[in-house]
Write a protein that holds these residues in place. Structure first.
Motif, PDB file in Angstrom:
ATOM      1  N   SER A  99     -24.705  -4.843  -4.747  1.00 29.26           N
ATOM      2  CA  SER A  99     -24.541  -5.042  -3.306  1.00 29.26           C
ATOM      3  C   SER A  99     -24.295  -6.514  -2.991  1.00 29.26           C
ATOM      4  O   SER A  99     -24.661  -7.394  -3.767  1.00 29.26           O
ATOM      5  N   PHE A 141     -24.123  -8.388   7.117  1.00 31.89           N
ATOM      6  CA  PHE A 141     -24.159  -6.976   6.796  1.00 31.89           C
ATOM      7  C   PHE A 141     -24.241  -6.782   5.297  1.00 31.89           C
ATOM      8  O   PHE A 141     -23.858  -7.640   4.492  1.00 31.89           O
ATOM      9  N   ASP A 199     -23.218  -4.788   2.033  1.00 33.56           N
ATOM     10  CA  ASP A 199     -22.010  -4.109   1.586  1.00 33.56           C
ATOM     11  C   ASP A 199     -22.235  -3.567   0.185  1.00 33.56           C
ATOM     12  O   ASP A 199     -22.783  -4.270  -0.664  1.00 33.56           O
ATOM     13  N   CYS A 220     -19.910  -2.892  -1.950  1.00 29.12           N
ATOM     14  CA  CYS A 220     -18.519  -3.121  -2.311  1.00 29.12           C
ATOM     15  C   CYS A 220     -17.792  -1.921  -2.819  1.00 29.12           C
ATOM     16  O   CYS A 220     -17.214  -1.132  -2.098  1.00 29.12           O
ATOM     17  N   SER A 234     -22.537  -2.414   6.241  1.00 28.62           N
ATOM     18  CA  SER A 234     -21.118  -2.715   6.359  1.00 28.62           C
ATOM     19  C   SER A 234     -20.411  -2.057   7.533  1.00 28.62           C
ATOM     20  O   SER A 234     -20.448  -0.850   7.705  1.00 28.62           O
ATOM     21  N   ASN A 235     -19.771  -2.891   8.328  1.00 25.59           N
ATOM     22  CA  ASN A 235     -18.994  -2.418   9.458  1.00 25.59           C
ATOM     23  C   ASN A 235     -17.611  -3.051   9.317  1.00 25.59           C
ATOM     24  O   ASN A 235     -17.393  -4.197   9.694  1.00 25.59           O
ATOM     25  N   SER A 236     -16.692  -2.289   8.730  1.00 26.27           N
ATOM     26  CA  SER A 236     -15.389  -2.856   8.364  1.00 26.27           C
ATOM     27  C   SER A 236     -14.621  -3.350   9.581  1.00 26.27           C
ATOM     28  O   SER A 236     -13.907  -4.344   9.505  1.00 26.27           O
TER      29      SER A 236
END
Length: 526
Positions: free
Chosen positions: A177, A199, A201, A203, A281-283
């Motif tokens: 992460s 955030f 992530d 990946c 994660s908030n793309s």
């Protein structure tokens, strides 16, 4: 400077990757108030080359130390003792936060050297106004404000370090992460003292899937399955929140806000002094950060105008640090971007134009929304617009003071005023989730207050005779706009507010008088 120009042209992802890697080689040391800098650095150098360092004040003196090699951190950690558990029992989590003390401070006090402390907060508005009065143009006033308020190199390093320290926890559970900052910490529009939004992530879940496609069989991890992604997010954040709460040195006031639209964990990080918000994660939020990064890098006037307008809004109580029916800084920033797209010739391109320049690697479709735009700054033609910031500031207030908010909405994709799709007082299209209004929270009285303030400000700038103002040493230009408009000119204001619903005028003027002192305190305090 040349160095600045070079850093400016890197892509958003390159800068992020570089800074995250730098943070991995960094430690934070709490120092005694009397300190011999040379001796501290000598000691640290025995574990490897120190590439950069700085000191700052926050409940005592701290040093941020960046080593050239990551293994220097491990070497230092090996040599460091655990605090003796006389009156407290310690949680034996070994982080990259250390305390440095002198064994016999009396004899060494003689050797202390004065150290330079890097400021981590901006000057109060009152001091800023005094500085602005000595400038020679509104344009230079705006650059002075930008220089006082923008994040410094040192402050950015601290922000990435906090993310890296949180990542040390998440890696215990999720070894691959990462924790990355987004929003104002990285979009070039953050001011000193703003929160750190970060955030978590995981990946390469997508890339992993692609790995196994070749060959005659498939292998995959057995993982716990949950009915929704939201539930998974809530469970993960809940556990990480508990970890920070129970084991995280310097992490205090942990609040889990798991039922929000975007679940998050809020906490204060005492060693750095940051207020942090951790989410998963908030793309789309990342794409927004990158879009603003691009706009901020394209032309120096962009950031100067945004910082001035946001400071102005804060002084007049148009924005607020607590959520409510106020315009947010994000909405205000988008309004400035829209205004700059509307200039002739435009100062920044529309989002559709940036999308047109995108190549294969820039293609991003997130949850059905096309979030593609070019990431390479050198592919974007520089603007031919030569307007001064003096003109732009006045025209910004003029433009929005007379904008038809009843009929029109603000659309950065097209760079055009479009009919409002629904009746919110202020409608600003979310650049990526095209069915969302980013300013849905703003109510009619707040919008009318904004319009009144914009008209008043345009009027002050127009009537002003600069030479006379400057000789009087009275606040002029931008400085005059950063003093709350109050009792002295409320009657003049009434005349300029014709066409604004009269029912809100009375409450507006009352709130102006009430706000005058409290807002200055707020602006100075924040």
């Amino acid at each position: 400077t040349d160095a600045e120009v070079n850093t400016r042209k890197k892509t958003f992802t390159e800068v992020q990757t570089e800074r995250l890697e730098q943070a991995e080689r960094t430690v934070l040391i709490k120092c005694p108030s009397r300190l011999n800098e040379k001796k501290l650095l000598q000691y640290l150098s025995s574990h490897g080359n120190v590439r950069s360092h700085f000191f700052f004040e926050n409940r005592g003196i701290h040093a941020l130390i960046e080593f050239s090699e990551k293994n220097s951190v491990a070497s230092l950690q090996d040599a460091i003792g655990v605090p003796s558990a006389a009156e407290h029992h310690v949680v034996p989590f070994k982080s990259r936060l250390f305390t440095f003390t002198m064994k016999n401070p009396v004899s060494q006090a003689a050797e202390e050297t004065p150290i330079h402390l890097s400021p981590q907060s901006h000057i109060p508005v009152k001091e800023l106004i005094q500085k602005l009065c000595h400038a020679d143009s509104i344009s230079s006033q705006m650059y002075i404000l930008l220089n006082e308020y923008q994040l410094t190199e040192e402050n950015i390093k601290l922000r990435f370090l906090v993310c890296s320290l949180v990542r040390d926890f998440t890696r215990a559970y999720f070894p691959d992460s990462t924790v990355k900052p987004f929003g104002s910490s990285v979009n070039t529009f953050g001011k000193l003292g703003c929160d750190v939004d970060m955030f978590l992530d995981f990946c390469d879940t997508g890339k992993q899937a692609a790995k196994m496609k070749k060959g005659p069989f498939e292998m995959e991890y057995q993982m716990k399955r949950l009915p929704s992604e939201r539930l998974a997010t809530q469970k993960i954040l809940s556990v990480i929140g508990d970890c920070l709460d129970n084991f995280g040195p310097g992490c205090v006031n942990i609040q889990k806000i798991l039922n929000a639209r975007c679940p998050l964990v809020k906490f204060s990080h005492q060693p750095t002094g940051f207020q942090c918000d951790l989410s998963v994660s908030n793309s789309i939020a990342i794409r927004c950060s990158e879009l603003l990064y691009i706009y901020g890098c394209l032309d120096s006037r962009v950031r100067a105008l945004v910082f001035s307008v946001r400071c102005w809004a804060r002084v007049h109580g148009l924005t607020n640090s607590v959520p409510g029916t106020w315009i947010t800084n994000f909405s205000l920033t988008m309004m400035v971007m829209f205004f700059l797209q509307r200039r002739s010739p435009p100062i920044i391109p529309t989002l559709d134009q940036l999308k047109g320049l995108a190549d294969e690697k820039d293609k991003h479709v997130i949850g059905g929304y096309d979030c593609s735009f070019v990431s390479d700054l050198s592919k974007i033609k520089p603007t031919k617009n030569t307007e001064s910031l003096d003109e732009l500031l006045g025209d910004f207030f003029e433009y929005f003071g007379n904008f038809d908010f009843r009929k029109n909405s603000i659309n950065l994709r097209k760079g055009k005023e479009v009919n409002k799709p629904e009746s919110s007082p202020l409608y600003i299209w979310n650049p990526f989730e095209q069915d969302l209004n980013i300013s849905k929270n703003v109510n009619q009285p707040q919008l009318e207050k904004f319009v009144a303030m914009a008209r008043e400000s345009a009027w002050i700038l127009q009537k002003e005779d600069k030479t006379q103002q400057m000789s009087n040493k009275e606040p002029w230009g931008l400085a005059a706009l950063l003093i709350p408009f109050g009792k002295s000119n409320s009657s003049k204001m009434k005349n300029r507010m014709k066409g604004i619903g009269s029912e809100t005028i009375r409450s507006l003027l009352d709130s102006l008088k009430l706000n005058q002192t409290s807002n200055l305190q707020k602006a100075v305090g924040k």
